[in-house]
Scaffold this active site. Structure first.
Site, PDB file in Angstrom:
ATOM      1  N   LYS A  60       0.845  -1.210   0.000  1.00  0.00           N
ATOM      2  CA  LYS A  60       0.000   0.000   0.000  1.00  0.00           C
ATOM      3  C   LYS A  60       0.875   1.253   0.000  1.00  0.00           C
ATOM      4  O   LYS A  60       0.639   2.190  -0.773  1.00  0.00           O
ATOM      5  CB  LYS A  60      -0.920   0.008   1.222  1.00  0.00           C
ATOM      6  N   CYS A  88     -11.505   3.104  17.009  1.00  0.00           N
ATOM      7  CA  CYS A  88     -10.461   2.080  16.931  1.00  0.00           C
ATOM      8  C   CYS A  88      -9.498   2.075  18.124  1.00  0.00           C
ATOM      9  O   CYS A  88      -8.975   1.028  18.475  1.00  0.00           O
ATOM     10  CB  CYS A  88      -9.680   2.203  15.628  1.00  0.00           C
ATOM     11  N   MET A  89      -9.230   3.243  18.736  1.00  0.00           N
ATOM     12  CA  MET A  89      -8.167   3.299  19.724  1.00  0.00           C
ATOM     13  C   MET A  89      -8.606   3.765  21.116  1.00  0.00           C
ATOM     14  O   MET A  89      -7.790   3.794  22.038  1.00  0.00           O
ATOM     15  CB  MET A  89      -7.060   4.240  19.236  1.00  0.00           C
ATOM     16  N   MET A 105      -7.077  -3.695  17.138  1.00  0.00           N
ATOM     17  CA  MET A 105      -8.532  -3.575  17.246  1.00  0.00           C
ATOM     18  C   MET A 105      -9.217  -4.773  17.911  1.00  0.00           C
ATOM     19  O   MET A 105     -10.286  -4.627  18.479  1.00  0.00           O
ATOM     20  CB  MET A 105      -9.155  -3.356  15.874  1.00  0.00           C
ATOM     21  N   GLY A 164      -4.127   1.967  14.503  1.00  0.00           N
ATOM     22  CA  GLY A 164      -4.632   1.584  13.188  1.00  0.00           C
ATOM     23  C   GLY A 164      -4.373   2.614  12.115  1.00  0.00           C
ATOM     24  O   GLY A 164      -4.098   2.279  10.961  1.00  0.00           O
ATOM     25  N   GLN A 165      -4.472   3.904  12.451  1.00  0.00           N
ATOM     26  CA  GLN A 165      -4.373   4.956  11.453  1.00  0.00           C
ATOM     27  C   GLN A 165      -3.038   5.700  11.589  1.00  0.00           C
ATOM     28  O   GLN A 165      -2.432   5.712  12.657  1.00  0.00           O
ATOM     29  CB  GLN A 165      -5.533   5.935  11.615  1.00  0.00           C
TER      30      GLN A 165
END
Length: 795
Positions: A80, A170-171, A337, A374-375
């Site tokens: 990616k 998510c966090m 997650m 996650g981000q």
């Protein structure tokens, strides 16, 4: 740059599972492209924070290569990151501001017309419905400067705390876990602990697909040191689990019992570190403090055999995991997650920290309890700038009067400007969003930036109407499910078209320089925020409204790090000039210019806050001079971390006679979130052209389902129809669906549960009770679905 399918497969496999299938590890992500210049930056995708160089030729980005000096990835990239630039020039890029007309179609307008219209509507709602009637919903993919600017505009300008961001989804449980255990958010250690660990415990994390470069570091360490143990606790035998020395298969939501059982085994076998427990911890349930003997008594209910019946995890595996974790000499846990997206996510985080505290596996090389983000900028952008409904910059609560006073002083506001009452968390915020005709919806307008809630929220059927009825302003680079509900669409710049800072999982802030101009009339989000501020009368509060995005970024960053000065999260020494020069970024706390940044917190000699007099004075901290380890943000002022007595509690939904399956969701290696970028990169799109449901062969046989058959998945909230992938990866009774697909019948978030953790307010994406039926036989599916028509309808 061209990339053959053979190259793509080779890169993907190498990033994910090379060790497990006997291939050598991938080489550094190099590019042979001839370019005019290489511009230093950071990867746009997950929270690893991979350093990159962006290749520019004739004013366009034509290549990306890894930064060999980066401490996060050492020059390696996943597929990616390697191909991210390809989506920048997709013909679907939004290039002009647009306003939806009465006929339902968008009309191209000028920036002045669009911004004046947005501001006119915001002022109208503020006047008629109050300051909290207009909300902001941001993203862990915004830069730090952008999140900070929107947060300052809302909380300092509008005086409203209706500010949220998708890291809540998510966090938030990891934040709650760190604060309730250590008194301060974010990890004690760093990625560098991976190479010193003797035992690596991966929990609720398909690291091989969601953080492939971190997984590469783990694989490399394991290959060089075969004696290192890798334990994986997961419902699915993912590629991550396939390299493990020990797999703890577990029913979703039952792992709290496993962590307690491991603690029981550790203490029963005298593998615990009593000295560390006595000197650096207290045992508590949040109300009372207990003795160690009381803790032992509490754990007695979690025998491995009892827990096996509850979780389906073999008792012998629990015993072995406990021994390896406690006796390795240096154990590191990494999770994401699978641990956080739960109604007991904070508790699950606490219990992981418990294992480290009772064994002394913290505050030393190779030992840490480490939450993977996650981000790319959930930590640096949203958590650290306090861009959530209950926080202020510096990750301190709006309820804290002393901190409000500090922020008001730095921002030049009158005392009492910032509202002490928290706004709504994400799920409550979208539940309160609606049209003027609905008296039960107090939020009438919302601005979203760099996120796609109309696809990413759980239990979507509940929230779509509110987004459609409210006044919705969307900042993005492509048409999405959310733009289909918008009233105004503002074209945004891609990261490499605007620059900015990302802060990754290990407290490291890295600057991306602007490499090229955005297409058409697209603008940086920070410019859009500043222009709204100017029109709303807050130009003095946010003066960085110039066209030069890097100049605006620098002003915002300098403003932000001033707020963090002399705090436990200090970035005061990380000036913009320094970030431009640093090839690997800087880890906070970094309390003064010239400080190298901090590898490990709470350890004298490593953590600068032990000797930082201004910090100790501001927060009233007294750190004993002979203390080598001291958790200085402990609310009780004793320098101790909390070992929690958390009772066992399962998920909000468990399978029953009507809904007999667990559903869990997640990512695949190729796609990012809702696929709006990765599905526009041809090499990636064709590798995963649509989502699917994993189903165990025993279950497939029972329901007469064959490979490729369409399966209807139904919960109490909604349904989705997906092709079957029959595999033994999951335990019988557990289904798995990735959530990247934009084809509405395959959007699994209609099925997911929006029940939230009472502490973190994070929803339970990972666990839902569902039923299935065979919908049809194998059918040719619509592949690589993207939304190209800005005027297309949601349904």
């Amino acid at each position: 740059m061209s990339l053959s399918r053979r190259d793509f497969i080779k890169l993907s496999i190498a990033s994910a599972t090379a060790a497990s299938i006997g291939l050598s590890l991938p080489k550094q992500a190099e590019s042979k492209e001839i370019v005019d210049k290489w511009v230093k930056g950071t990867c746009r995708f997950c929270g690893t924070g991979c350093g990159v160089y962006v290749g520019v030729k004739d004013g366009k980005v034509v290549a990306i290569k890894g930064n060999p000096d980066a401490k996060t990835n050492f020059g390696f990239l996943c597929i990616k990151g390697f191909l991210a630039y390809k989506c920048m020039y997709h013909p679907d890029r939004l290039k002009y501001p647009m306003i939806r007309q009465k006929n339902g179609r968008f009309k191209k307008v000028s920036w002045d017309e669009a911004l004046d219209y947005v501001v006119k509507k915001f002022k109208y709602y503020h006047k008629k419905y109050g300051k909290d009637s207009v909300a902001y919903y941001g993203s862990g993919q915004c830069t730090t400067e952008e999140s900070y600017t929107f947060n300052k505009l809302w909380k300092g300008g509008f005086r409203s705390n209706m500010v949220e961001g998708n890291p809540r989804l998510c966090m938030a449980s990891a934040v709650g876990g760190y604060i309730t255990t250590f008194g301060s958010d974010e990890p004690v250690g760093s990625y560098a602990d991976i190479e010193s660990a003797k035992c690596i415990f991966l929990v609720g994390s398909n690291t091989s697909e969601c953080h492939p470069i971190i997984f590469r570091r783990i694989m490399r360490h394991k290959m060089r040191n075969p004696e290192v143990k890798v334990i994986v606790c997961e419902p699915r035998k993912t590629n991550t689990a396939k390299i493990a020395d020990l797999w703890l298969p577990v029913d979703p939501g039952t792992d709290l019992a496993i962590f307690h059982s491991m603690a029981r085994e550790i203490i029963k076998n005298n593998w615990h570190d009593k000295k560390f427990i006595d000197e650096h911890t207290r045992i508590t349930d949040g109300k009372n403090v207990y003795t160690f003997d009381k803790y032992v008594e509490f754990l007695e209910q979690f025998t491995p055999e009892t827990v096996e019946k509850l979780s389906r995890c073999p008792a012998e595996n629990i015993r072995k995991a406990a021994k390896w974790f406690a006796t390795s000499g240096a154990s590191m846990t990494l999770w994401t997650m699978g641990l956080n997206q739960r109604t007991r996510g904070v508790w699950a985080n606490n219990l992981i920290h418990n294992l480290h505290l009772i064994t002394g596996n913290i505050c030393k090389p190779g030992a840490d309890s480490f939450s993977l983000t996650g981000q790319p900028n959930a930590c640096g952008g949203v958590r650290e700038t306090g861009s959530l409904a209950h926080l202020l910059p510096g990750t301190k609560p709006v309820k804290n009067k002393k901190w409000r006073t500090h922020v008001e002083k730095v921002w030049g506001l009158k005392p009492g400007t910032i509202d002490p009452k928290p706004g709504f968390h994400t799920i409550k915020m979208f539940g309160a969003l609606g049209g003027e005709k609905d008296p039960n919806k107090p939020i009438k307008a919302m601005l979203t930036s760099t996120t796609n809630p109309a696809q990413s929220l759980p239990n979507l059927n509940k929230y779509i109407k509110g987004m459609k009825d409210a006044f919705l302003v969307v900042l993005d680079i492509f048409p999405t499910k959310t733009t289909q509900l918008a009233d105004v669409v503002l074209p945004a710049a891609f990261l490499y078209e605007k620059g900015g800072v990302f802060g990754c999982s290990e407290r490291r802030s890295q600057l991306t320089e602007k490499a090229v101009n955005p297409p058409g009339e697209a603008k940086a989000d920070i410019w859009i925020a500043a222009q709204i501020a100017k029109r709303m009368g807050f130009e003095k509060l946010i003066p960085w409204n110039m066209d030069d995005s890097m100049k605006a970024n620098e002003m915002a960053w300098t403003d932000y790090i001033t707020v963090t000065k002399d705090t436990d999260h200090s970035l005061w020494g990380a000036t913009y000039d320094r970030l431009k020069k640093e090839k690997a970024g800087i880890q906070w706390p970094c309390p003064y210019p010239g400080h190298p940044g901090t590898y490990k917190r709470y350890v004298r000699g490593m953590d600068p806050m032990f000797e930082h007099e201004e910090f100790k004075k501001f927060f009233g901290k007294k750190i004993p001079k002979d203390a080598k380890i001291y958790f200085y943000m402990d609310k009780k002022g004793e320098g101790k971390a909390n070992i929690w007595l958390r009772p066992y509690k399962g998920p909000a939904e468990v399978p029953d006679a009507e809904y007999p399956f667990y559903l869990t969701t997640g990512r695949v290696i190729a796609h990012w979130h809702t696929g709006t970028m990765t599905m526009r990169i041809p090499e990636i799109a064709r590798s995963y052209p649509y989502a699917y449901v994993e189903i165990h062969p025993d279950d497939a046989k029972k329901y007469n389902i064959f490979e490729g058959d369409l399966v209807e998945i139904v919960s109490r909230r909604g349904k989705a129809i997906l092709p079957a992938r029959i595999t033994k990866n999951s335990l019988p009774g557990i289904l798995f669906v990735p959530w990247f697909d934009q084809e509405i019948s395959r959007m699994i978030n209609f099925v997911c549960n929006d029940a939230v953790d009472p502490g973190s307010k994070e929803p339970e994406f990972k666990i839902a009770a569902v039923k299935i039926r065979k919908h049809t036989g194998a059918t040719k599916l619509t592949e690589k679905v993207i939304i190209s028509d800005i005027n297309s309808n949601y349904y």
